[in-house]
Design a protein around this motif. Sequence first.
Motif, PDB file in Angstrom:
ATOM      1  N   PRO A 283       0.826  -1.211   0.000  1.00 46.79           N
ATOM      2  CA  PRO A 283       0.000   0.000   0.000  1.00 46.79           C
ATOM      3  C   PRO A 283       0.859   1.259   0.000  1.00 46.79           C
ATOM      4  O   PRO A 283       1.972   1.264   0.534  1.00 46.79           O
ATOM      5  CB  PRO A 283      -0.797  -0.117   1.297  1.00 46.79           C
ATOM      6  N   ALA A 284       0.367   2.308  -0.601  1.00 48.75           N
ATOM      7  CA  ALA A 284       1.060   3.591  -0.609  1.00 48.75           C
ATOM      8  C   ALA A 284       0.399   4.521   0.397  1.00 48.75           C
ATOM      9  O   ALA A 284      -0.815   4.496   0.591  1.00 48.75           O
ATOM     10  CB  ALA A 284       1.012   4.211  -2.000  1.00 48.75           C
ATOM     11  N   GLY A 285       1.230   5.358   1.042  1.00 41.16           N
ATOM     12  CA  GLY A 285       0.686   6.337   1.983  1.00 41.16           C
ATOM     13  C   GLY A 285       1.436   6.334   3.298  1.00 41.16           C
ATOM     14  O   GLY A 285       2.402   5.605   3.492  1.00 41.16           O
ATOM     15  N   GLY A 286       0.984   7.182   4.207  1.00 42.81           N
ATOM     16  CA  GLY A 286       1.573   7.243   5.531  1.00 42.81           C
ATOM     17  C   GLY A 286       2.799   8.129   5.611  1.00 42.81           C
ATOM     18  O   GLY A 286       3.271   8.682   4.610  1.00 42.81           O
ATOM     19  N   THR A 287       3.306   8.268   6.817  1.00 46.44           N
ATOM     20  CA  THR A 287       4.456   9.138   7.093  1.00 46.44           C
ATOM     21  C   THR A 287       5.503   8.372   7.883  1.00 46.44           C
ATOM     22  O   THR A 287       5.165   7.632   8.819  1.00 46.44           O
ATOM     23  CB  THR A 287       4.018  10.379   7.899  1.00 46.44           C
ATOM     24  N   LEU A 288       6.747   8.546   7.508  1.00 45.80           N
ATOM     25  CA  LEU A 288       7.889   8.023   8.254  1.00 45.80           C
ATOM     26  C   LEU A 288       8.662   9.213   8.794  1.00 45.80           C
ATOM     27  O   LEU A 288       9.206  10.008   8.023  1.00 45.80           O
ATOM     28  CB  LEU A 288       8.783   7.175   7.353  1.00 45.80           C
TER      29      LEU A 288
ATOM     30  N   GLY B 166       7.051  -1.522  -6.305  1.00 48.60           N
ATOM     31  CA  GLY B 166       7.011  -2.001  -4.924  1.00 48.60           C
ATOM     32  C   GLY B 166       7.912  -1.224  -3.981  1.00 48.60           C
ATOM     33  O   GLY B 166       8.029  -1.591  -2.806  1.00 48.60           O
ATOM     34  N   ARG B 167       8.519  -0.148  -4.449  1.00 49.95           N
ATOM     35  CA  ARG B 167       9.408   0.669  -3.614  1.00 49.95           C
ATOM     36  C   ARG B 167       8.881   2.105  -3.571  1.00 49.95           C
ATOM     37  O   ARG B 167       8.008   2.475  -4.331  1.00 49.95           O
ATOM     38  CB  ARG B 167      10.833   0.633  -4.157  1.00 49.95           C
ATOM     39  N   HIS B 168       9.457   2.908  -2.669  1.00 44.21           N
ATOM     40  CA  HIS B 168       9.041   4.313  -2.509  1.00 44.21           C
ATOM     41  C   HIS B 168       7.545   4.394  -2.223  1.00 44.21           C
ATOM     42  O   HIS B 168       6.812   5.167  -2.839  1.00 44.21           O
ATOM     43  CB  HIS B 168       9.400   5.123  -3.762  1.00 44.21           C
ATOM     44  N   ASN B 169       7.111   3.587  -1.271  1.00 42.78           N
ATOM     45  CA  ASN B 169       5.680   3.481  -0.965  1.00 42.78           C
ATOM     46  C   ASN B 169       5.188   4.538   0.009  1.00 42.78           C
ATOM     47  O   ASN B 169       4.011   4.897  -0.009  1.00 42.78           O
ATOM     48  CB  ASN B 169       5.396   2.095  -0.364  1.00 42.78           C
ATOM     49  N   ILE B 170       6.052   5.028   0.880  1.00 37.94           N
ATOM     50  CA  ILE B 170       5.635   5.923   1.966  1.00 37.94           C
ATOM     51  C   ILE B 170       5.435   7.332   1.421  1.00 37.94           C
ATOM     52  O   ILE B 170       6.267   7.849   0.666  1.00 37.94           O
ATOM     53  CB  ILE B 170       6.665   5.890   3.101  1.00 37.94           C
ATOM     54  N   ALA B 171       4.326   7.961   1.773  1.00 39.03           N
ATOM     55  CA  ALA B 171       3.929   9.231   1.166  1.00 39.03           C
ATOM     56  C   ALA B 171       4.789  10.406   1.622  1.00 39.03           C
ATOM     57  O   ALA B 171       5.065  11.317   0.830  1.00 39.03           O
ATOM     58  CB  ALA B 171       2.460   9.520   1.454  1.00 39.03           C
TER      59      ALA B 171
END
Length: 609
Positions: A57-62, A250-255
């Motif tokens: 899934p894509a999204g969210g914050t790190l 499948g990479r760079h998923n975090i928004a």
Amino acid sequence: MRHAATAPLLLAGLMACLPVQAADPADVPTVHGLALYDEPALPADFPHFPHANPEAPAGGTLTRAAIGSFDSTNPFIIRGTPATDLTVIYDTLLAANPDEPFSLYGLLASGIRLDPERQWIEFDLHPEARFHDGEPVDAADVVFSFETLVEQGQPFYAAYYADVVDVRAVDADTVHFDLAESESRELPLIIGQLPVLPAHYWEGRDFEATILDPLLGSGPYRIAQVEPGRRIVYARVDDYWGRDLPVNRGRHNIARLVHDYYRDQTVALEAFKAGNLDLRIETSARNWATAYDFPAAENGFVERLMVPDGQPAGMQAYVMNLRRETFQDVRVREALNLAFDFEWLNRNLFYGAYQRTRSYFENSAMAAKGLPSEAELALLEPYRDQLPERVFEKPLPMEQPDAMRPRLAKALELLSEAGYVVRDGVMVDAETGEPLRLEVLLFDTQFERVVQPLLRNLAKLGIQGDIRIVDVNQYLNRLRRFDFDIIVGSFPQSANPGNEQRDFWTSEYADVPQSRNLIGLADPVIDELVDTLIAADSREALDTAARALDRVLRWGFYVIPQWHLGQTRIALWDKFGWQEPFPIYNLDLDAWWIDPDRAAMIEARQRSR
């Protein structure tokens, strides 16, 4: 008969002296990837890296911590202190697979042609490649990037690409690099690591000036927010041109990638415990053993991982600055090595977590052991008159007393031989009476407790030692000017060392500001051994050259080796997903994602506190 037999040999000798004829690009097949040796492991039609999940899934914050401050968004220049992680906004020609020792696959480049004699390399660019402003990425941008980084960037780039003779745009979508006859097998691959900058953006701008603008790139993230010295935020590019490339799927998923700046690691750890940070790579053995028993961890909201690291450990060490007269005598440097008590540190401060580092290529087949092999001797013998006898006659690892008392006694003997005596409890130069004094420069307060035991042992020898802790900006400025006695430095190594070794060890970079030749080495023997390593044409030749270089560096006692851990310690709030097994050679956080359900649960917990 003799003349008949000699003629073919003479002809062969003359042929060998002729320059190698480079192939015509039209006759060279176009390939999808390059490997340093043999062929890339993944076929031309590979869908994605094996450790990446295309259904993530894509999204969210790190949110992570950075230490110190920053005053620049340009990571390529000498001036300023750049913000962390700035390279995420840039694409390179090729991308590395972290599950292979050194293989690269097309990113900006859709195809690669490499001359069989490695005299040139060409890249075809993806016609769809775009910068974030919609402008196409073309061959002129690649030429601009190469010339700008080599001429105006950090010294690293000039060292890294030293054997590139010329670069030119064949047409809008094709760029051609001519290579020197250096026999460097890795040079075509490291050209593929070139970050590509937008020529149109930099027109009329001063590339060498510090800047805080949200710079333009073509990569998976753009700069979304800059708070100088406090925070930098990167936002996922929704219409990123390369989203569905095999190297990116499948990479760079975090928004959003957020880096908040903290004064030191102690404050950052408390921020993590409070839930203000999502993930932390822990570098302190004490913290790992004692600091993660807070309620959220005990209740299962925080997880800890130990991820194996397949790369050589490299060298972390106390680095002595040969530009200082104090350290120019090898006997002084060896004496300081003897005063370092790793076993005491590991037992009393590190909870037995570490292993002693001895080699510059620790934890690999490139580390020198025992006496030189026949192959090593073939490289070292031409320099016998310029090298210490111990290089040839003493085995590695070097024999040293285990207990500190005999170690310090041996150190006193060496210092006496170097012209020092103890007067009134102080080690002084026997001729001038000047005390032997040194300063360890730090920017991280948590390392102070590690340095103190070394200084206590030096004090037993009469050596006056101090710790100077400065902020990150001041530390970097002093580093650029090589204004230090001793620092804690590192020389990271990959499974395939090459051109970067010039920047670490060679004379050309000994006095270049911001080079990675922290020691100040200017030794023609080391220069030639580095050239031999770079020119290695097989795995066996590379290992042999690295061992020979390692042997010479170690008997020079230029650093006081510290310790290593063959794993990466990660503490994280339990909202992340990843696919196992982890890649062998590099941790790839870009392949992680945020699980929306677990993230919502943790956010609800934080709100309810």
